[in-house]
Design a protein around this motif. Structure first.
Motif, PDB file in Angstrom:
ATOM      1  N   UNK A 189      36.141  40.130  40.582  1.00 36.34           N
ATOM      2  CA  UNK A 189      35.604  40.667  41.834  1.00 36.34           C
ATOM      3  C   UNK A 189      36.385  40.164  43.039  1.00 36.34           C
ATOM      4  N   UNK A 190      36.999  39.001  42.897  1.00 41.15           N
ATOM      5  CA  UNK A 190      37.798  38.453  43.997  1.00 41.15           C
ATOM      6  C   UNK A 190      39.063  39.268  44.251  1.00 41.15           C
ATOM      7  N   UNK A 191      39.367  40.210  43.356  1.00 48.81           N
ATOM      8  CA  UNK A 191      40.496  41.112  43.615  1.00 48.81           C
ATOM      9  C   UNK A 191      40.220  42.017  44.812  1.00 48.81           C
ATOM     10  N   UNK A 192      38.925  42.184  45.154  1.00 47.64           N
ATOM     11  CA  UNK A 192      38.557  43.158  46.187  1.00 47.64           C
ATOM     12  C   UNK A 192      37.904  42.530  47.408  1.00 47.64           C
ATOM     13  N   UNK A 193      37.465  41.298  47.329  1.00 46.35           N
ATOM     14  CA  UNK A 193      36.899  40.655  48.508  1.00 46.35           C
ATOM     15  C   UNK A 193      37.997  40.502  49.570  1.00 46.35           C
ATOM     16  N   UNK A 194      37.767  41.098  50.742  1.00 46.43           N
ATOM     17  CA  UNK A 194      38.742  41.012  51.822  1.00 46.43           C
ATOM     18  C   UNK A 194      39.950  41.914  51.671  1.00 46.43           C
ATOM     19  N   UNK A 303      40.834  44.301  24.322  1.00 47.35           N
ATOM     20  CA  UNK A 303      39.510  43.813  24.711  1.00 47.35           C
ATOM     21  C   UNK A 303      39.527  43.355  26.172  1.00 47.35           C
ATOM     22  N   UNK A 304      40.325  42.317  26.466  1.00 43.49           N
ATOM     23  CA  UNK A 304      40.352  41.772  27.836  1.00 43.49           C
ATOM     24  C   UNK A 304      40.882  42.792  28.848  1.00 43.49           C
ATOM     25  N   UNK A 305      41.926  43.530  28.467  1.00 40.43           N
ATOM     26  CA  UNK A 305      42.533  44.475  29.407  1.00 40.43           C
ATOM     27  C   UNK A 305      41.529  45.532  29.883  1.00 40.43           C
ATOM     28  N   UNK A 306      40.852  46.259  28.988  1.00 40.68           N
ATOM     29  CA  UNK A 306      39.881  47.249  29.495  1.00 40.68           C
ATOM     30  C   UNK A 306      38.653  46.610  30.138  1.00 40.68           C
ATOM     31  N   UNK A 313      39.249  47.830  38.286  1.00 40.40           N
ATOM     32  CA  UNK A 313      39.832  48.926  39.069  1.00 40.40           C
ATOM     33  C   UNK A 313      38.949  50.166  39.107  1.00 40.40           C
ATOM     34  N   UNK A 314      38.124  50.371  38.073  1.00 41.66           N
ATOM     35  CA  UNK A 314      37.244  51.538  38.058  1.00 41.66           C
ATOM     36  C   UNK A 314      35.885  51.254  38.707  1.00 41.66           C
ATOM     37  N   UNK A 315      35.267  50.164  38.344  1.00 44.17           N
ATOM     38  CA  UNK A 315      33.882  49.905  38.748  1.00 44.17           C
ATOM     39  C   UNK A 315      33.754  48.954  39.936  1.00 44.17           C
ATOM     40  N   UNK A 319      32.226  49.401  43.797  1.00 46.07           N
ATOM     41  CA  UNK A 319      31.052  48.657  44.226  1.00 46.07           C
ATOM     42  C   UNK A 319      31.303  47.868  45.502  1.00 46.07           C
ATOM     43  N   UNK A 320      32.491  47.267  45.619  1.00 44.66           N
ATOM     44  CA  UNK A 320      32.777  46.368  46.744  1.00 44.66           C
ATOM     45  C   UNK A 320      33.419  47.097  47.915  1.00 44.66           C
ATOM     46  N   UNK A 321      34.381  48.010  47.632  1.00 42.37           N
ATOM     47  CA  UNK A 321      35.153  48.638  48.704  1.00 42.37           C
ATOM     48  C   UNK A 321      34.865  50.126  48.869  1.00 42.37           C
ATOM     49  N   UNK A 322      34.222  50.757  47.892  1.00 42.18           N
ATOM     50  CA  UNK A 322      34.086  52.203  47.940  1.00 42.18           C
ATOM     51  C   UNK A 322      35.313  52.877  47.346  1.00 42.18           C
ATOM     52  N   UNK A 323      35.277  54.196  47.302  1.00 43.65           N
ATOM     53  CA  UNK A 323      36.376  54.943  46.669  1.00 43.65           C
ATOM     54  C   UNK A 323      37.440  55.295  47.696  1.00 43.65           C
ATOM     55  N   UNK A 324      38.713  55.235  47.259  1.00 43.35           N
ATOM     56  CA  UNK A 324      39.824  55.812  48.015  1.00 43.35           C
ATOM     57  C   UNK A 324      40.823  56.385  47.001  1.00 43.35           C
ATOM     58  N   UNK A 325      41.571  57.447  47.376  1.00 45.79           N
ATOM     59  CA  UNK A 325      42.325  58.257  46.404  1.00 45.79           C
ATOM     60  C   UNK A 325      43.349  57.508  45.564  1.00 45.79           C
ATOM     61  N   UNK A 326      44.022  56.489  46.106  1.00 42.12           N
ATOM     62  CA  UNK A 326      45.079  55.830  45.339  1.00 42.12           C
ATOM     63  C   UNK A 326      44.541  55.138  44.094  1.00 42.12           C
ATOM     64  N   UNK A 327      43.237  54.890  44.040  1.00 38.40           N
ATOM     65  CA  UNK A 327      42.659  54.307  42.834  1.00 38.40           C
ATOM     66  C   UNK A 327      42.882  55.215  41.625  1.00 38.40           C
ATOM     67  N   UNK A 328      42.828  56.528  41.859  1.00 41.26           N
ATOM     68  CA  UNK A 328      43.083  57.472  40.760  1.00 41.26           C
ATOM     69  C   UNK A 328      44.514  57.325  40.270  1.00 41.26           C
ATOM     70  N   UNK A 329      45.458  57.179  41.205  1.00 40.85           N
ATOM     71  CA  UNK A 329      46.872  57.013  40.874  1.00 40.85           C
ATOM     72  C   UNK A 329      47.082  55.772  40.012  1.00 40.85           C
ATOM     73  N   UNK A 330      46.560  54.633  40.467  1.00 42.08           N
ATOM     74  CA  UNK A 330      46.754  53.382  39.733  1.00 42.08           C
ATOM     75  C   UNK A 330      46.016  53.392  38.395  1.00 42.08           C
TER      76      UNK A 330
END
Length: 396
Positions: A189-194, A303-306, A313-315, A319-330
């Motif tokens: 989750x710390x990947x998205x805080x801030x 196991x760990x990767x998904x 990256x999906x969930x 939850x923390x930042x909301x959706x933006x289009x580049x998430x689909x790309x990555x």
């Protein structure tokens, strides 16, 4: 009036106009490609990621990718020296020979036919024998010699594998050391805080740049290295990795990116170590290292990767930042990697099954080509044997 008859001043003005239009078009395309609505979460702009003098923070810049290109060239040169002056002497010390395969006798007719088909069937062998006044077994032997001539030697495979083992082991230790005290290693989750205002320290910067440089060098050296049966899949993997690393770096997705790198590096050095053991005929050690590799691969990449990366990256991002289009790309690239992981695990299962049903020294590397035996004695049903063993002897 012909355009070439215009005065130099008029031609100069025309060139400046064309140049300014091209610059304007490039800037427009660049702005569209790097549009904030696509790459960044809502209510954020690229200004957040601009480096300000004296701020004590550093954010990714496009010019850093040029550093990665320089690192790729430096790694390739270092690799050549390392293979020649470190791995090759070690291979000789382990009993490997640096002999080149026997060359097929010069024969213009067979050489021309070899360019069309490297593994002729029995009817073609009969035809070649008549055209060259050779016996059929001599023609068969010539083609075996010629195929072996194109195949890499065991020492060539050993030196390439030795370099990859050294790199994967070294970068895994470095990455683990760099990430050990980072909160996102333990809680994604710390990947998205801030996000996206994540400054990068020197250690993370070099971890990313070195990894990007390494995969850039692999993407091009793959055409010079020993060719594997999964050449196309591996090339796609390299393109996906370089694309992910480059775009994730520029978009400051470095925290997720470092997790992907660390997970991938966990298993790679184990399989390279198993190959080294196989080449020096340490079969028991090869089996042990391969078993460890298979377990680590399954746990980390399936196991760990998904559960950790794709879940982040999906969930968690939503939850923390909301959706933006580049998430689909990555996420598209990340899912492609998962598909490749699954495919390669099927190869691992094949090797494991062979190891359980054959003697270990009989187990073939399903990704590489093996050398064919060459004998002066005629072989029974050689063409049939070629067909039966085709999957184990073809290259590329």
């Amino acid at each position: 009036m012909c355009k070439w008859s215009r005065k130099p001043a008029e031609r100069s003005i025309s060139r400046r106009i064309i140049y300014s239009k091209m610059v304007w078009l490039f800037e427009r395309l660049y702005a569209i490609f790097w549009s904030e609505w696509f790459w960044l979460p809502r209510n954020t702009t690229w200004d957040i990621l601009k480096n300000k003098p004296g701020s004590g923070k550093y954010f990714p810049e496009t010019k850093d990718l040029l550093v990665a290109v320089g690192v790729a060239l430096a790694l390739y040169v270092f690799r050549l020296l390392y293979e020649k002056f470190v791995v090759l002497p070690f291979g000789l010390l382990c009993g490997l020979k640096n002999d080149k395969p026997r060359r097929a006798p010069t024969n213009d007719v067979l050489e021309k036919e070899y360019g069309h088909k490297k593994n002729p069937d029995y009817t073609q062998i009969q035809s070649y024998a008549k055209r060259t006044d050779m016996e059929e077994r001599q023609v068969e032997r010539w083609f075996r010699l010629r195929r072996n001539q194109d195949r890499p030697t065991i020492m060539k495979k050993f030196t390439e594998t030795g370099w990859r083992f050294t790199y994967y082991f070294g970068i895994f230790i470095y990455g683990l050391t760099v990430l050990w005290d980072k909160p996102w290693l333990w809680d994604s989750r710390h990947c998205w805080y801030g996000f996206p205002e994540h400054n990068i320290d020197t250690a993370i910067y070099w971890y990313y740049i070195i990894e990007l440089g390494f995969y850039l060098s692999l993407m091009f050296s793959q055409f010079l290295d020993v060719k594997r049966k999964d050449f196309v899949e591996m090339f796609i993997h390299h393109i996906a990795t370089v694309s992910l690393l480059s775009f994730s770096y520029l978009g400051n997705f470095l925290r997720v990116g470092t997790l992907v790198l660390c997970i991938h590096d966990c298993a790679d050095f184990w399989i390279e170590g198993a190959k080294l053991a196989k080449y020096v005929k340490a079969h028991r050690l090869c089996d042990i290292l391969f078993a460890v590799f298979a377990v680590v691969w399954f746990v980390t990449r399936l196991v760990c990767y998904p559960l950790k990366v794709l879940n982040a990256t999906w969930n968690q991002s939503n939850e923390i930042m909301g959706f933006w289009p580049s998430l689909i790309f990555f996420n598209g690239w990340l899912c492609l990697l998962l598909i490749l992981h699954t495919y390669w695990f099927s190869l691992i299962v094949r090797v494991a099954y062979s190891a359980l049903t054959k003697k270990s020294e009989q187990v073939d590397d399903v990704r590489s080509s093996s050398e064919e035996p060459v004998s002066d004695e005629p072989e029974q049903n050689h063409v049939g044997n070629n067909i039966a063993n085709h999957n184990h002897t073809k290259s590329g």
